[in-house]
Design a protein around this motif. Structure first.
Motif, PDB file in Angstrom:
ATOM      1  N   ALA A 177       1.125  -1.030  -0.013  1.00 35.88           N
ATOM      2  CA  ALA A 177      -0.206   0.089  -0.048  1.00 35.88           C
ATOM      3  C   ALA A 177       0.843   1.041  -0.234  1.00 35.88           C
ATOM      4  O   ALA A 177       0.453   2.457  -0.789  1.00 35.88           O
ATOM      5  N   THR A 178       1.558   1.602   0.943  1.00 33.52           N
ATOM      6  CA  THR A 178       2.740   2.405   0.851  1.00 33.52           C
ATOM      7  C   THR A 178       3.356   2.300  -0.478  1.00 33.52           C
ATOM      8  O   THR A 178       3.785   3.718  -0.713  1.00 33.52           O
ATOM      9  N   SER A 179       4.248   1.653  -0.866  1.00 31.48           N
ATOM     10  CA  SER A 179       4.667   1.867  -2.557  1.00 31.48           C
ATOM     11  C   SER A 179       3.269   2.887  -3.415  1.00 31.48           C
ATOM     12  O   SER A 179       3.705   3.546  -4.203  1.00 31.48           O
ATOM     13  N   SER A 180       2.254   1.858  -3.650  1.00 31.22           N
ATOM     14  CA  SER A 180       1.459   2.331  -4.903  1.00 31.22           C
ATOM     15  C   SER A 180       0.948   3.904  -4.175  1.00 31.22           C
ATOM     16  O   SER A 180       0.286   4.662  -5.530  1.00 31.22           O
ATOM     17  N   LEU A 181       0.858   4.235  -3.051  1.00 33.08           N
ATOM     18  CA  LEU A 181       0.496   5.227  -1.896  1.00 33.08           C
ATOM     19  C   LEU A 181       1.404   6.664  -2.580  1.00 33.08           C
ATOM     20  O   LEU A 181       1.019   7.764  -3.182  1.00 33.08           O
ATOM     21  N   GLU A 182       2.470   5.827  -2.870  1.00 33.85           N
ATOM     22  CA  GLU A 182       3.707   6.822  -2.490  1.00 33.85           C
ATOM     23  C   GLU A 182       3.826   7.766  -4.183  1.00 33.85           C
ATOM     24  O   GLU A 182       4.489   8.862  -4.485  1.00 33.85           O
ATOM     25  N   ASP A 183       3.807   6.219  -4.621  1.00 32.81           N
ATOM     26  CA  ASP A 183       3.841   6.827  -6.446  1.00 32.81           C
ATOM     27  C   ASP A 183       2.457   7.185  -6.399  1.00 32.81           C
ATOM     28  O   ASP A 183       3.095   8.224  -7.820  1.00 32.81           O
ATOM     29  N   ALA A 184       1.424   7.446  -5.844  1.00 32.35           N
ATOM     30  CA  ALA A 184       0.236   8.582  -6.442  1.00 32.35           C
ATOM     31  C   ALA A 184       0.425   9.887  -6.056  1.00 32.35           C
ATOM     32  O   ALA A 184      -0.729  10.460  -6.253  1.00 32.35           O
ATOM     33  N   GLY A 185       1.528  10.559  -4.982  1.00 36.03           N
ATOM     34  CA  GLY A 185       1.665  11.186  -4.077  1.00 36.03           C
ATOM     35  C   GLY A 185       1.125  11.338  -3.015  1.00 36.03           C
ATOM     36  O   GLY A 185       0.205  12.739  -2.648  1.00 36.03           O
ATOM     37  N   ILE A 186       0.664  10.478  -2.996  1.00 43.83           N
ATOM     38  CA  ILE A 186      -0.660  10.391  -1.912  1.00 43.83           C
ATOM     39  C   ILE A 186      -0.098  10.443  -0.033  1.00 43.83           C
ATOM     40  O   ILE A 186       1.286  10.335  -0.054  1.00 43.83           O
ATOM     41  N   LYS A 187       0.018  11.370   1.032  1.00 44.55           N
ATOM     42  CA  LYS A 187       0.362  11.742   2.105  1.00 44.55           C
ATOM     43  C   LYS A 187       0.274  10.733   2.919  1.00 44.55           C
ATOM     44  O   LYS A 187      -1.333  10.387   3.324  1.00 44.55           O
ATOM     45  N   ILE A 188       0.856   9.897   3.838  1.00 45.44           N
ATOM     46  CA  ILE A 188       0.548   8.357   4.335  1.00 45.44           C
ATOM     47  C   ILE A 188       0.990   9.427   5.753  1.00 45.44           C
ATOM     48  O   ILE A 188       2.478   9.418   6.432  1.00 45.44           O
ATOM     49  N   VAL A 189       0.415  10.061   6.834  1.00 42.99           N
ATOM     50  CA  VAL A 189       0.516  10.624   8.358  1.00 42.99           C
ATOM     51  C   VAL A 189       0.328  10.031   9.640  1.00 42.99           C
ATOM     52  O   VAL A 189       0.724  10.337   9.852  1.00 42.99           O
TER      53      VAL A 189
END
Length: 317
Positions: A177-189
């Protein structure tokens, strides 16, 4: 003559009945004996795995049974269950193991007794395992992250919630999940990744996340139990946002059907149970088999949720 004929007829019927019983008895005795040990049978997910295994027993003519610890999520109890199963000397063991030294030790004894050990749902580094049948958990997490990101904008904030009970499973899902979210420019806070797979700790974690990060726009949880708990807190706090789970149980699908959630990703626990039994049969009959079987991940949305719900409800009724 008539009396003798009647006696002969009755004797023939009795003999045929006895022979039939003997053949049936011998057939039953000659069927391969397979025991499936799951992590629990208190939750819907594991009962779906059980249903798949039992269908496999029926179709492949296997003398099989499904057992689990009497108490949900008890690693030590699973060790005792495995010790008792070993005493039965099954032809093959299918197990969804907890990762603990005690469970690993118990499983090694099956290998010492030349009993094939097939892992279902949960893969662990067991030296003499025969096969693994289950989800590619990194890919599940990756697809979950992609689905979550698809409804958000770059720069939006999200939270990840993971369980500690089966460490490798949760870790791989979070990584994906971290991989695809970061690729999409989403911030994991926020990441809460050491939670028991239970409702109350998940509710507390989600409450804390919303207090500390009120701008969160979405959540990925590594199990549906955690996801459903997050949904409740989100609703109570007056928020509305996508929450992606992992198991596709009935309640998650109902939330998609009624519009509360836009979608989720789902493992295929029924297939896991069925294919694990099919693979055990191949092993015992000396046929070729795959040592790693990826049972896939489904994307559940409004378009296909009714079909999924109908299947699960028929399965568990």
């Amino acid at each position: 003559m008539k009396k003798k004929w009647v006696i002969l007829l009755i004797s023939s019927i009795l003999l045929a009945t006895v022979i039939g019983c003997i053949v049936k008895f011998l057939k039953k005795d000659n069927r391969p004996k397979v025991v499936v040990v799951l992590q629990d049978l208190d939750t819907q997910y594991w009962n779906i795995v059980k249903a798949g295994a039992e269908k496999g027993f029926q179709e492949f003519d296997i003398d099989g049974k499904v057992v689990a610890p009497g108490f949900k999520s008890e690693k030590d109890v699973q060790e005792y269950v495995l010790k008792n199963v070993l005493k039965e000397q099954p032809d093959a063991l299918i197990v969804s193991p907890f990762q603990s030294p005690a469970v690993m030790s118990a499983l090694k004894k099956f290998a010492q007794h030349k009993i094939p050990v097939l892992l279902v749902d949960t893969d662990i580094p067991l030296e003499h395992k025969t096969a693994y049948i289950g989800t590619n958990n990194f890919e599940l997490g990756k697809k979950a992250g992609e689905l979550l990101a698809s409804g958000l904008q770059p720069g939006d904030e999200v939270a990840l919630i993971g369980g500690s009970l089966n460490g490798p499973v949760s870790i791989e899902r979070i990584k994906g999940a971290t991989s695809s979210l970061e690729d999409a420019g989403i911030k994991i806070v926020a990441k809460q990744v050491n939670l028991p797979n239970e409702a109350l700790p998940a509710r507390k974690a989600m409450t804390t996340i919303l207090q500390n990060h009120p701008d969160v726009k979405g959540v990925f949880a590594t199990s549906d139990i955690l996801a459903l708990s997050a949904v409740k807190v989100i609703k109570e706090q007056g928020y509305k946002m996508p929450v992606i789970g992992a198991d596709g149980i009935i309640k998650m699908n109902e939330l998609i059907k009624d519009g509360t959630l836009p979608g989720t990703v789902a493992q295929n626990p029924y297939d896991m149970g069925y294919i694990s039994v099919e693979t055990a049969r191949k092993v015992l009959e000396g046929e070729q088999f795959r040592k790693s079987v990826d049972t896939g991940v489904d994307l559940i949305t409004k378009d296909n949720v009714k079909q999924k719900l109908d299947f699960l409800k028929e399965l568990l009724e």
